[in-house]
Motif scaffolding. Structure first.
Motif, PDB file in Angstrom:
ATOM      1  N   UNK A 150       0.846  -1.186   0.000  1.00 13.89           N
ATOM      2  CA  UNK A 150       0.000   0.000   0.000  1.00 13.89           C
ATOM      3  C   UNK A 150       0.888   1.244   0.000  1.00 13.89           C
ATOM      4  N   UNK A 151       0.949   1.918  -1.140  1.00  9.17           N
ATOM      5  CA  UNK A 151       1.868   3.037  -1.303  1.00  9.17           C
ATOM      6  C   UNK A 151       1.593   4.157  -0.293  1.00  9.17           C
ATOM      7  N   UNK A 152       2.622   4.689   0.300  1.00  8.86           N
ATOM      8  CA  UNK A 152       2.538   5.775   1.283  1.00  8.86           C
ATOM      9  C   UNK A 152       1.708   5.436   2.512  1.00  8.86           C
ATOM     10  N   UNK A 153       1.613   4.153   2.821  1.00  8.24           N
ATOM     11  CA  UNK A 153       0.999   3.703   4.071  1.00  8.24           C
ATOM     12  C   UNK A 153       2.090   3.074   4.946  1.00  8.24           C
ATOM     13  N   UNK A 154       1.797   2.985   6.221  1.00  9.69           N
ATOM     14  CA  UNK A 154       2.708   2.331   7.154  1.00  9.69           C
ATOM     15  C   UNK A 154       2.085   1.037   7.653  1.00  9.69           C
ATOM     16  N   UNK A 155       2.923   0.069   8.021  1.00  9.04           N
ATOM     17  CA  UNK A 155       2.474  -1.104   8.768  1.00  9.04           C
ATOM     18  C   UNK A 155       3.323  -1.140  10.025  1.00  9.04           C
TER      19      UNK A 155
ATOM     20  N   UNK B 221       2.213  18.762  11.271  1.00  9.54           N
ATOM     21  CA  UNK B 221       2.801  18.704   9.931  1.00  9.54           C
ATOM     22  C   UNK B 221       3.975  17.736  10.013  1.00  9.54           C
ATOM     23  N   UNK B 222       4.001  16.759   9.096  1.00 14.99           N
ATOM     24  CA  UNK B 222       5.065  15.760   9.121  1.00 14.99           C
ATOM     25  C   UNK B 222       6.106  16.021   8.052  1.00 14.99           C
ATOM     26  N   UNK B 223       6.785  14.970   7.648  1.00 15.37           N
ATOM     27  CA  UNK B 223       7.871  15.078   6.666  1.00 15.37           C
ATOM     28  C   UNK B 223       7.343  15.268   5.256  1.00 15.37           C
ATOM     29  N   UNK B 224       6.049  15.096   5.043  1.00 12.73           N
ATOM     30  CA  UNK B 224       5.475  15.395   3.734  1.00 12.73           C
ATOM     31  C   UNK B 224       5.090  14.189   2.905  1.00 12.73           C
ATOM     32  N   UNK B 225       5.267  12.996   3.460  1.00 13.04           N
ATOM     33  CA  UNK B 225       4.897  11.785   2.716  1.00 13.04           C
ATOM     34  C   UNK B 225       3.433  11.418   2.869  1.00 13.04           C
TER      35      UNK B 225
END
Ligand SMILES: Nc1nc2c(c(=O)[nH]1)N(C=O)[C@@H](CNc1ccc(C(=O)N[C@@H](CCC(=O)O)C(=O)O)cc1)CN2
Ligand SMILES: Nc1ncnc2c1ncn2[C@@H]1O[C@H](COP(=O)(O)OP(=O)(O)OP(=O)(O)O)[C@@H](O)[C@H]1O
Length: 193
Positions: free
Chosen positions: A82-87, A137-141
């Motif tokens: 899943x692109x730009x998702x985290x597990x 606001x995070x790193x932008x991903x």
């Protein structure tokens, strides 16, 4: 993303990278004390943290406290499909780690050690800037926003961790932003909602 957002991100990232090793160690210690005083963790807890990068405040002392309490600790892994998702995968003292494309260590993925995101009790969230309304606001991903968009009504509590210098007056809010439930700095605890 407009220029203001890009410039703000760049400016705060530079400030946090300028903190000395000693300031970083003290800050890590202080946020762990804050978490302890709030009594947020116990042995039944599933806790997500992160490995500090780019001058971020380090949850390392929180992780040690969680292990001591026998709570389960997980780290984000860039999702393989899943692109730009985290597990989130288990992190123990002897976990074998690999380096992801951003140079951040992450656990190897293996089916038995994954934690579904809606089973996490506490998620300590990295960020670049925050405001006193609970916006981040995070790193932008867009990784955290995408991953937690579906679970915002669950028991899962999102707790931002930051240095005091990462506080800004007001962040532009985007429709996809997932707000924080709490934010902890070395000197302050902000509770939202
Ligand atoms: N410690 C930590 N872990 C995390 C995150 C985080 O913000 N902090 N993430 C939160 O989402 C995810 C990774 N997101 C990231 C997004 C961009 C960059 C970054 O450094 N970008 C560089 C360019 C890197 C490159 O492509 O070579 C840059 O913008 O300068 C790092 C992490 C998952 N793990
Ligand atoms: N739930 C979502 N669905 C689709 N796209 C999204 C979602 N959340 C964020 N995005 C996209 O991700 C991009 C980056 O978002 P943003 O700048 O808010 O990330 P961030 O919060 O700084 O990053 P991170 O969460 O990785 O630390 C934006 O262009 C946005 O369109």
């Amino acid at each position: 993303m407009n220029l203001t957002r890009v410039e703000l991100r760049k400016h705060i990232r530079k400030m946090r990278r300028a903190l000395s090793t000693e300031q970083q160690l003290t800050a890590s210690h202080q946020i762990a004390l804050q978490v302890k005083q709030l009594g947020l963790m116990n042995a039944r807890c599933k806790i997500a943290a992160f490995i500090a990068n780019d001058g971020e405040i380090s949850p390392q002392d929180i992780i040690k406290d969680a292990w001591q309490l026998d709570a389960s600790v997980y780290l984000p892994v860039l999702h393989p499909f899943a692109e730009n998702h985290l597990a989130f995968f288990s992190f123990q003292e002897n976990s074998k780690m690999r380096i992801n494309k951003y140079n951040i260590p992450e656990p190897y993925i293996s089916c038995p050690t994954i934690c579904p995101v809606n089973e996490l009790d506490l998620v300590f969230v990295p960020l670049v800037a925050f405001d006193k309304q609970g916006n981040r606001m995070g790193m932008g991903g867009g990784y955290y926003d995408r991953t937690f968009a579906q679970v915002k009504n669950s028991k899962t509590r999102l707790i931002g961790l930051a240095h005091d210098c990462q506080c800004v007056e007001k962040l532009p809010v985007e429709s996809w932003d997932v707000p924080l439930d709490m934010l902890i700095t070395p000197s302050q605890i902000y509770s939202f909602n």
